[in-house]
Design an enzyme around this catalytic site. Structure first.
Site, PDB file in Angstrom:
ATOM      1  N   SER A  43       0.824  -1.206   0.000  1.00 58.15           N
ATOM      2  CA  SER A  43       0.000   0.000   0.000  1.00 58.15           C
ATOM      3  C   SER A  43       0.859   1.257   0.000  1.00 58.15           C
ATOM      4  O   SER A  43       2.003   1.247   0.464  1.00 58.15           O
ATOM      5  CB  SER A  43      -0.915   0.017   1.236  1.00 58.15           C
ATOM      6  OG  SER A  43      -1.807  -1.071   1.226  1.00 58.15           O
ATOM      7  N   GLN A  44       0.285   2.362  -0.495  1.00 60.05           N
ATOM      8  CA  GLN A  44       0.999   3.628  -0.455  1.00 60.05           C
ATOM      9  C   GLN A  44       1.255   4.011   1.007  1.00 60.05           C
ATOM     10  O   GLN A  44       0.481   3.650   1.906  1.00 60.05           O
ATOM     11  CB  GLN A  44       0.208   4.714  -1.171  1.00 60.05           C
ATOM     12  CG  GLN A  44      -1.024   5.205  -0.429  1.00 60.05           C
ATOM     13  CD  GLN A  44      -1.828   6.203  -1.226  1.00 60.05           C
ATOM     14  OE1 GLN A  44      -2.865   5.871  -1.778  1.00 60.05           O
ATOM     15  NE2 GLN A  44      -1.375   7.437  -1.266  1.00 60.05           N
TER      16      GLN A  44
END
Length: 219
Positions: free
Chosen positions: A66-67
């Site tokens: 995930s970012q």
């Protein structure tokens, strides 16, 4: 090697300020953890140049890391103080588990794909987080033998909140999970257990995660 390490440290500090603080992440323990965990060790080697950019990255077998902002947002929602036992669902590359291990007493992490779990263990070992316990299995049903948990963080989208995960929360515990009737588009929910039978629910915002596969997820 020292020069490379200094460059990554500078990128971490820039990421914390530009991607987290500027978007409202304020928990100092989250910011400290995100500024300390070497994200570059949790992405494929050919993508390390992008490790601190503001977007998710592929890690193989259809999975992503995930970012940074989403990892921080979910960690902040758990309100960890340092003495908690936390369950991380969807180990992926192991990065979120490492961030949580920097903030909690114990972290248990579950990954459905054996090869992904094996690589995550290697990543965690290399980054100095060998204390994280990784298990291959159906994350939608949690880890009942290790329950109860003070926090549960789910990095995959479910069609509904799995009852098994709610049942494995301690009273006062918090569950952060993406939920949506469409795969790939969810609302991030915070579920807080108030008593044996009572749960509060709060929506945090729109997110996009890979589907949570399993008996209480997507088939």
């Amino acid at each position: 090697m020292r020069e490379q390490t200094r460059d990554y440290q500078a990128l971490r500090e820039l990421m914390v300020q530009d991607q987290l603080v500027s978007r409202g992440i304020t928990d100092p323990r989250v910011l400290q953890a995100m500024g300390r965990v070497p994200r570059e060790l949790f992405v494929p080697e050919h993508l390390r140049v992008e490790a601190y950019e503001d977007h998710p990255l592929p890690i193989g077998r259809g999975q992503t890391i995930s970012q940074p902002y989403i990892v921080a947002l979910m960690a902040e929602a758990l309100q960890l103080k340092g003495r908690e036992r936390v369950l991380d669902i969807g180990t992926g590359s192991g990065y979120a588990a490492a961030v949580l291990a920097s903030m909690a007493l114990e972290v248990f992490s579950m990954e459905k794909i054996p090869e992904v779990a094996s690589q995550a263990e290697k990543n965690l070992q290399q980054a100095g987080f060998s204390q994280v316990r990784v298990k291959t299995g159906d994350g939608s049903q949690g880890w009942p033998e290790a329950a109860p948990f003070d926090g549960i963080c789910v990095a995959a989208g479910a069609p509904a909140v799995p009852d098994s995960l709610k049942e494995q929360l301690s009273v006062g515990g918090r569950l952060v999970i993406p939920v949506g009737l469409e795969q790939g588009l969810q609302r991030l929910l915070l579920i807080t257990r108030r008593s044996d039978q009572e749960f509060d629910r709060r929506e945090i915002g729109d997110v996009r995660f890979v589907p949570l596969l399993g008996q209480e997820g997507w088939s």
